[in-house]
Motif scaffolding. Structure first.
Motif, PDB file in Angstrom:
ATOM      1  N   PRO A 206      86.544  88.727  36.758  1.00  0.00           N
ATOM      2  CA  PRO A 206      87.241  87.460  36.980  1.00  0.00           C
ATOM      3  C   PRO A 206      86.698  86.662  38.158  1.00  0.00           C
ATOM      4  N   ASP A 207      85.552  87.090  38.729  1.00  0.00           N
ATOM      5  CA  ASP A 207      85.075  86.485  39.984  1.00  0.00           C
ATOM      6  C   ASP A 207      84.877  84.969  39.884  1.00  0.00           C
ATOM      7  N   THR A 208      84.217  84.513  38.794  1.00  0.00           N
ATOM      8  CA  THR A 208      83.961  83.075  38.667  1.00  0.00           C
ATOM      9  C   THR A 208      85.266  82.302  38.630  1.00  0.00           C
ATOM     10  N   TRP A 209      86.264  82.841  37.954  1.00  0.00           N
ATOM     11  CA  TRP A 209      87.558  82.151  37.897  1.00  0.00           C
ATOM     12  C   TRP A 209      88.233  82.110  39.265  1.00  0.00           C
ATOM     13  N   HIS A 210      88.060  83.170  40.046  1.00  0.00           N
ATOM     14  CA  HIS A 210      88.556  83.137  41.434  1.00  0.00           C
ATOM     15  C   HIS A 210      87.898  81.984  42.190  1.00  0.00           C
ATOM     16  N   HIS A 211      86.565  81.862  42.029  1.00  0.00           N
ATOM     17  CA  HIS A 211      85.842  80.789  42.713  1.00  0.00           C
ATOM     18  C   HIS A 211      86.350  79.417  42.248  1.00  0.00           C
ATOM     19  N   HIS A 212      86.512  79.267  40.948  1.00  0.00           N
ATOM     20  CA  HIS A 212      86.985  77.994  40.410  1.00  0.00           C
ATOM     21  C   HIS A 212      88.342  77.622  40.996  1.00  0.00           C
ATOM     22  N   ARG A 213      89.228  78.586  41.026  1.00  0.00           N
ATOM     23  CA  ARG A 213      90.573  78.316  41.544  1.00  0.00           C
ATOM     24  C   ARG A 213      90.516  77.965  43.028  1.00  0.00           C
ATOM     25  N   GLU A 214      89.689  78.684  43.786  1.00  0.00           N
ATOM     26  CA  GLU A 214      89.631  78.467  45.232  1.00  0.00           C
ATOM     27  C   GLU A 214      89.017  77.128  45.602  1.00  0.00           C
ATOM     28  N   ILE A 215      88.116  76.582  44.763  1.00  0.00           N
ATOM     29  CA  ILE A 215      87.526  75.278  45.076  1.00  0.00           C
ATOM     30  C   ILE A 215      88.377  74.135  44.523  1.00  0.00           C
ATOM     31  N   GLY A 216      89.496  74.469  43.886  1.00  0.00           N
ATOM     32  CA  GLY A 216      90.427  73.439  43.468  1.00  0.00           C
ATOM     33  C   GLY A 216      90.388  73.046  42.008  1.00  0.00           C
ATOM     34  N   LEU A 217      89.720  73.835  41.152  1.00  0.00           N
ATOM     35  CA  LEU A 217      89.745  73.545  39.723  1.00  0.00           C
ATOM     36  C   LEU A 217      91.029  74.081  39.100  1.00  0.00           C
ATOM     37  N   ASP A 218      91.488  73.409  38.073  1.00  0.00           N
ATOM     38  CA  ASP A 218      92.700  73.821  37.364  1.00  0.00           C
ATOM     39  C   ASP A 218      92.399  74.671  36.136  1.00  0.00           C
ATOM     40  N   TYR A 219      91.160  74.554  35.617  1.00  0.00           N
ATOM     41  CA  TYR A 219      90.863  75.288  34.379  1.00  0.00           C
ATOM     42  C   TYR A 219      89.364  75.535  34.239  1.00  0.00           C
ATOM     43  N   ASP A 220      89.029  76.435  33.299  1.00  0.00           N
ATOM     44  CA  ASP A 220      87.633  76.729  32.946  1.00  0.00           C
ATOM     45  C   ASP A 220      87.542  76.887  31.434  1.00  0.00           C
ATOM     46  N   THR A 221      86.383  76.504  30.858  1.00  0.00           N
ATOM     47  CA  THR A 221      86.177  76.622  29.410  1.00  0.00           C
ATOM     48  C   THR A 221      84.912  77.423  29.087  1.00  0.00           C
ATOM     49  N   SER A 222      84.537  78.374  29.957  1.00  0.00           N
ATOM     50  CA  SER A 222      83.266  79.099  29.801  1.00  0.00           C
ATOM     51  C   SER A 222      83.363  80.341  28.920  1.00  0.00           C
ATOM     52  N   LEU A 223      84.561  80.801  28.609  1.00  0.00           N
ATOM     53  CA  LEU A 223      84.718  82.045  27.866  1.00  0.00           C
ATOM     54  C   LEU A 223      84.447  81.804  26.392  1.00  0.00           C
ATOM     55  N   GLY A 224      83.286  82.251  25.901  1.00  0.00           N
ATOM     56  CA  GLY A 224      82.959  81.990  24.512  1.00  0.00           C
ATOM     57  C   GLY A 224      81.574  82.476  24.147  1.00  0.00           C
ATOM     58  N   SER A 225      81.168  82.144  22.933  1.00  0.00           N
ATOM     59  CA  SER A 225      79.893  82.601  22.391  1.00  0.00           C
ATOM     60  C   SER A 225      79.060  81.411  21.945  1.00  0.00           C
ATOM     61  N   SER A 226      77.750  81.506  22.151  1.00  0.00           N
ATOM     62  CA  SER A 226      76.835  80.478  21.669  1.00  0.00           C
ATOM     63  C   SER A 226      76.281  80.821  20.296  1.00  0.00           C
ATOM     64  N   THR A 227      76.669  81.965  19.750  1.00  0.00           N
ATOM     65  CA  THR A 227      76.128  82.398  18.459  1.00  0.00           C
ATOM     66  C   THR A 227      77.192  82.634  17.400  1.00  0.00           C
ATOM     67  N   GLU A 228      78.458  82.732  17.785  1.00  0.00           N
ATOM     68  CA  GLU A 228      79.523  83.007  16.825  1.00  0.00           C
ATOM     69  C   GLU A 228      80.677  82.026  17.032  1.00  0.00           C
ATOM     70  N   CYS A 229      81.224  81.530  15.940  1.00  0.00           N
ATOM     71  CA  CYS A 229      82.396  80.672  15.988  1.00  0.00           C
ATOM     72  C   CYS A 229      83.642  81.485  15.661  1.00  0.00           C
ATOM     73  N   GLY A 230      84.743  81.188  16.328  1.00  0.00           N
ATOM     74  CA  GLY A 230      85.980  81.894  16.026  1.00  0.00           C
ATOM     75  C   GLY A 230      86.893  81.994  17.221  1.00  0.00           C
ATOM     76  N   PHE A 231      88.081  82.541  16.984  1.00  0.00           N
ATOM     77  CA  PHE A 231      89.086  82.694  18.033  1.00  0.00           C
ATOM     78  C   PHE A 231      88.939  84.056  18.705  1.00  0.00           C
ATOM     79  N   HIS A 232      87.746  84.316  19.230  1.00  0.00           N
ATOM     80  CA  HIS A 232      87.466  85.615  19.844  1.00  0.00           C
ATOM     81  C   HIS A 232      88.280  85.822  21.114  1.00  0.00           C
ATOM     82  N   GLY A 233      88.656  84.747  21.765  1.00  0.00           N
ATOM     83  CA  GLY A 233      89.434  84.848  22.987  1.00  0.00           C
ATOM     84  C   GLY A 233      90.922  84.692  22.768  1.00  0.00           C
ATOM     85  N   GLY A 234      91.364  84.708  21.513  1.00  0.00           N
ATOM     86  CA  GLY A 234      92.778  84.553  21.215  1.00  0.00           C
ATOM     87  C   GLY A 234      93.115  83.131  20.834  1.00  0.00           C
TER      88      GLY A 234
END
Length: 363
Positions: A206-234
């Motif tokens: 979760p390190d990158t998300w910790h960094h995002h939160r600490e610099i003042g971001l509200d959200y991230d959209t990096s969790l995913g795949s560049s080769t497969e489509c689908g609801f892999h993250g729920g």
């Protein structure tokens, strides 16, 4: 809902949220929605008022200029066309006006994530200069402070589009670098940046998300795949820290689909299946189309498919907008999460820890 249907739906959710396979066949585990599945993240429970599901539209601004790639592409295919683009003053990757006009016609707004990549020779160690892959990464670098890019950023913001951070290639574990990139973008905007996506989906959980939160971001959209489509993250965005910070799993990246230029119906069927799945499960679906893919000369079918996707989502009763606009709907409702209380928001969305390894690539 019958017990059989409920069981089938739970089974699909458990399977869908087990892991994400990135572009190099590496796996990042995502805690299950199933209460018996062990370690979990809490999830967003609300949807904008009266929406059947949500569709978040995003664009990673990786390469707004074609540049030297024209010469490379000329060695692969259509040499006359690509050589003409190398010699012409026109820029086939500059698709901002066309994309804004298309979304304006559809009555929607999206998020554009701008990349402030480091200069290989000026900013990176000499040991990295010998790597061909690093040269490929940095050849696409552009200056967000240039007059042309700055003007586009301000025009998007003034028109109601979201401008966000596309964290540079080496930034997932570098909080100071992420803070610098966010600050530079905010100086151009003269306003706040609230979210974004890491370049090539590179993510340290979760390190990158910790960094995002600490610099003042509200959200991230990096969790995913560049080769497969689908609801892999729920089916719903994650709250990895049980607070206001949100992670939107990526459902579709343009390059993970069959090529719409040669297999349009195959690509459309995948989009239809995922839209239907989203509607059946009250999901929040996030899609990524790179701006250069809206050039019909080089990427035929992508613009048509994107239009179809948005129009079909609207037909199915979706809320459509940017991730930042979706977060605003949660704030408008006091960030409440019970399933019985739904967030307020416009139909068109117009703005008013499992692993510590770097994951993701090939976007």
């Amino acid at each position: 809902m019958s017990e059989t249907s409920r069981s089938d739906r739970l089974s699909r959710v458990r399977h869908a949220s087990s892991s994400v396979v990135d572009g190099r066949d590496r796996t990042v585990l995502v805690p299950s929605d199933d209460e018996t599945g062990g370690q979990q993240f809490s999830r967003v429970k609300t949807l904008p008022d009266d929406a059947e599901f949500g569709l978040c539209l995003t664009h990673d601004v990786d390469r707004p200029y074609k540049g030297f790639r024209s010469l490379y592409y000329a060695t692969q295919e259509r040499p006359r066309y690509h050589l003409r683009t190398a010699l012409s003053s026109s820029n086939p990757y500059w698709q901002f006006g066309e994309l804004m006009a298309l979304e304006d016609e559809l009555g929607v707004r999206s998020a554009f994530y701008f990349l402030n990549e480091q200069h290989l020779l000026a900013d990176r160690p000499v040991s990295e200069w010998v790597s061909p892959s690093n040269w490929v990464q940095h050849l696409g670098r552009y200056d967000i402070t240039s007059d042309e890019i700055s003007a586009v950023i301000r025009a998007l913001d003034a028109g109601g589009w979201e401008v966000g951070l596309h964290g540079s290639y080496h930034s997932p574990t570098d909080r100071d670098r992420l803070r610098e990139e966010k600050h530079a973008l905010e100086e151009i905007l003269e306003g706040s940046v609230t979210g974004g996506r890491q370049h090539h989906l590179r993510l340290s959980v979760p390190d990158t998300w910790h960094h995002h939160r600490e610099i003042g971001l509200d959200y991230d959209t990096s969790l995913g795949s560049s080769t497969e489509c689908g609801f892999h993250g729920g089916y719903r965005p994650l709250r990895p820290f049980d607070d206001e910070f949100i992670v939107f799993p990526l459902t579709i990246m343009d390059q993970a689909l069959p090529d719409p230029g040669s297999s349009f119906e195959a690509a459309r069927r995948i989009c239809e299946r995922l839209l239907t799945e989203a509607a059946e499960n009250d999901a929040i679906m996030t899609v990524l189309w790179h701006p250069r893919y809206f050039n019909e000369q080089e990427f035929p079918g992508h613009r048509t498919l994107y239009r179809w996707l948005v129009e079909r989502a609207q037909e199915l009763g979706a809320w459509v907008g940017s991730p930042g606009a979706f977060c605003e709907t949660l704030e408008d409702n006091g960030n409440q999460t019970p399933e019985s209380r739904r967030a307020d928001g416009t139909v068109d969305g117009t703005p008013s820890a499992a692993s510590s390894a770097i994951v993701g690539d090939n976007s």
